[in-house]
Scaffold this motif. Structure first.
Motif, short mmCIF file in Angstrom:
data_model
loop_
_atom_site.label_atom_id
_atom_site.label_comp_id
_atom_site.label_asym_id
_atom_site.label_seq_id
_atom_site.Cartn_x
_atom_site.Cartn_y
_atom_site.Cartn_z
N LEU A 133 37.50 1.44 10.37
CA LEU A 133 38.09 0.08 10.47
C LEU A 133 38.70 0.07 11.69
CD1 LEU A 133 38.64 -0.76 6.89
CD2 LEU A 133 36.95 -1.84 8.21
N GLN A 134 39.82 0.95 12.03
CA GLN A 134 40.65 1.06 13.17
C GLN A 134 39.82 1.01 14.44
OE1 GLN A 134 44.02 4.17 14.78
NE2 GLN A 134 42.08 4.85 14.37
N GLU A 135 38.81 1.89 14.63
CA GLU A 135 37.84 1.93 15.78
C GLU A 135 37.07 0.51 15.89
OE1 GLU A 135 34.82 4.80 18.06
OE2 GLU A 135 35.09 4.92 15.89
N LYS A 136 36.59 0.00 14.88
CA LYS A 136 35.95 -1.39 14.78
C LYS A 136 36.84 -2.35 15.40
CE LYS A 136 33.56 -4.77 11.98
NZ LYS A 136 33.12 -5.22 10.61
N ILE A 137 37.89 -2.60 14.74
CA ILE A 137 38.90 -3.58 15.11
C ILE A 137 39.37 -3.62 16.57
CG2 ILE A 137 41.32 -4.69 14.74
CD1 ILE A 137 40.90 -4.00 11.91
N ASP A 338 38.51 -7.40 7.86
CA ASP A 338 38.77 -6.02 8.35
C ASP A 338 40.23 -5.60 8.49
OD1 ASP A 338 36.03 -5.64 8.99
OD2 ASP A 338 36.13 -6.22 10.89
N ALA A 339 41.20 -6.58 8.60
CA ALA A 339 42.40 -6.13 8.55
C ALA A 339 43.05 -5.86 7.26
CB ALA A 339 43.33 -7.47 9.47
N CYS A 340 42.66 -6.64 6.39
CA CYS A 340 42.93 -6.23 5.06
C CYS A 340 42.66 -5.20 4.36
CB CYS A 340 42.54 -7.71 4.08
SG CYS A 340 43.35 -9.24 4.27
N LEU A 341 41.52 -4.71 4.70
CA LEU A 341 40.96 -3.57 4.31
C LEU A 341 41.58 -2.38 5.01
CD1 LEU A 341 36.82 -4.13 4.21
CD2 LEU A 341 38.46 -3.75 1.98
N LEU A 342 41.71 -2.37 6.23
CA LEU A 342 42.48 -1.56 6.98
C LEU A 342 43.96 -1.36 6.24
CD1 LEU A 342 42.62 0.13 9.64
CD2 LEU A 342 43.95 -1.88 10.59
N ALA A 343 44.40 -2.45 5.98
CA ALA A 343 45.95 -2.27 5.30
C ALA A 343 45.61 -1.66 3.92
CB ALA A 343 46.46 -3.68 5.25
N LEU A 344 44.82 -1.91 3.18
CA LEU A 344 44.47 -1.38 1.86
C LEU A 344 44.54 0.12 1.67
CD1 LEU A 344 44.47 -1.78 -1.18
CD2 LEU A 344 41.98 -2.42 -1.04
N SER A 345 43.43 0.57 2.81
CA SER A 345 43.16 1.74 3.15
C SER A 345 44.56 2.52 3.45
CB SER A 345 42.06 2.13 3.87
OG SER A 345 42.20 1.61 5.06
N SER A 346 45.33 2.03 4.68
CA SER A 346 46.42 2.41 4.96
C SER A 346 47.34 2.95 3.72
CB SER A 346 47.00 1.50 6.11
OG SER A 346 48.31 2.13 6.65
N ALA A 347 47.75 1.78 2.91
CA ALA A 347 48.56 1.88 1.78
C ALA A 347 48.17 3.09 0.88
CB ALA A 347 48.55 0.68 1.12
#
Length: 421
Positions: A133-137, A338-347
């Motif tokens: 997700l980081q690379e995609k965003i 994408d940002a919400c999924l990124l935040a969830l995986s980060s948490a």
């Protein structure tokens, strides 16, 4: 009554000081936004980083001035009331002596190995999603409602969103279990929070200058700087086998990553990309080493570490974002998802990180992250059919052999358990 007036006046001056710093930050930000010459330079990231640091200082410097005042006047020794102001100041600055909570764990080699494997699998799952997700965003062109195309560029906003969700997850869980929210003064977490958000920012920014495989390669050697930072911060002493296995792990990762048959994907990193990766390694090594020291000193739970670091990180990033307009891409549903999924995986990843550091220490955590990176690249090779050379296969074997050797030596060197009589 007089003490209330004095502390009220001091707090008012601190707020005024922060407001003045905020005005200076707003002026500098406006100059940067209006002057295109800074944005056109390859080293424009330096100006953005400096602007971020000025934004962080609008919180750090007033809090530091308040801390020095409270320390000089021995405020906590004289205070008698228990209003919301005194409770807030205690949470921020007062260190109450308490015995660290003792958690009994099974130290047997099979149990320890199984728990370490679970940590690696959890990190691999969370950060595999996070990395994609980081690379995609950072590299995808999103289509806005008016048909225009925009690419996301504000790395600071992603760091803020990740830390907000991490705070909420930890707060809800700690409230449900009735554990203390802030078992140590918050200012102690501000050091690793600052290096944590700077390292995260550098990681996002580096993708603008280097390929994702090159970024992974730089992380593969993180074990060595973590050990050096541990000696600097905690005066940690490492055995000879720990240095040997650290070098073997780094060497194995280099062999493996260069043996995937994707040489054209790596490219030569630019000077900006190399500087960002070096800064990332330094900040990230300090972060895990400092957190390891806090775990040992205060007997924290992983959720408590997650909450305290995330709260400090939110305060710093919010100060840097306060004068900036919201990203236009917030109106784009796919970007928000994408940002919400990124935040969830980060948490989730942060929670597993703190569990690993609390249980095994920062050096073993760095090894887990190295194994996770090897697994991610290996999975990519299996899924997409990339070729792995004999040297790459030897690198994988070397990494996992060094990990198991380190675990075995660590167990052999451990003191025998005490026998109750």
């Amino acid at each position: 009554m007089r003490s209330k007036f004095v502390i009220g006046t001091v707090l008012g001056l601190v707020v005024l000081f922060g407001w003045l710093l905020g005005r200076i930050y707003a002026v500098l930000l406006a100059v940067y936004e209006e002057t295109t010459i800074f944005k056109d330079l390859e080293y424009s990231w330096v100006f953005r980083l400096l602007l971020n640091l000025v934004g962080y200082s609008t919180v750090i410097l007033p809090c530091f001035a308040l801390y020095k005042y409270l320390e000089k006047t021995h405020y906590f020794e004289k205070i008698t009331n228990n209003n919301w102001v005194s409770r807030l100041l205690r949470a921020l600055f007062f260190e109450q002596e308490r015995l660290p909570e003792v958690v009994r764990v099974d130290e047997s080699l099979p149990h320890e190995g199984a728990e370490l494997a679970l940590c690696v699998v959890g990190l691999m799952g969370a950060y595999l999603v996070w990395g994609l997700l980081q690379e995609k965003i950072m590299t995808t062109d999103y289509v806005l409602a008016d048909g225009s195309v925009s690419r996301f560029t504000d790395s600071q906003f992603l760091v803020f969103v990740n830390r907000v969700l991490g705070s909420l997850v930890a707060l809800v869980r700690l409230r449900a279990t009735r554990r203390p929210l802030f078992p140590a003064p918050l200012y102690k977490f501000s050091y690793c929070a600052l290096t944590n958000i700077v390292s995260a920012w550098c990681q996002y920014e580096a993708l603008k200058f280097v390929s994702f495989p090159t970024q992974v390669l730089s992380k593969s050697c993180k074990v060595i700087p973590v050990m050096l930072m541990g000696k600097l911060i905690s005066r940690s002493k490492y055995e000879s086998y720990e240095y040997v296995t650290a070098v073997l792990i780094s060497l194995g990762m280099v062999l493996f990553l260069f043996g995937t048959g994707e040489e054209q994907a790596w490219g030569a990193p630019s000077v900006s990309g190399a500087c960002l990766l070096v800064l990332y390694l330094c900040c990230d090594s300090f972060t895990s080493s400092w957190q390891g020291a806090l775990f040992r000193r205060h007997g924290l739970q992983p959720l408590q570490m997650l909450l305290c670091v995330s709260v400090c990180s939110c305060s710093l990033t919010a100060a840097a974002l306060l004068r900036r307009p919201l990203p236009a891409l917030l109106s784009q549903p796919s970007f928000v998802a994408d940002a919400c999924l990124l935040a969830l995986s980060s948490a989730v990843g942060q929670l597993i990180i703190y569990r690993t550091i609390a249980r095994f220490g920062p050096v073993v955590f760095a090894i887990c992250m190295t194994v996770r990176q090897a697994g991610s690249v290996l999975l990519s090779c299996l899924v997409f059919g990339h070729r792995v050379s004999p040297g790459g296969a030897a690198g994988v074997l070397l990494v996992f052999s060094a990990v198991f050797l380190r675990l075995y030596c660590r167990r052999r060197r451990a003191p025998p358990p005490a026998i109750d009589k």
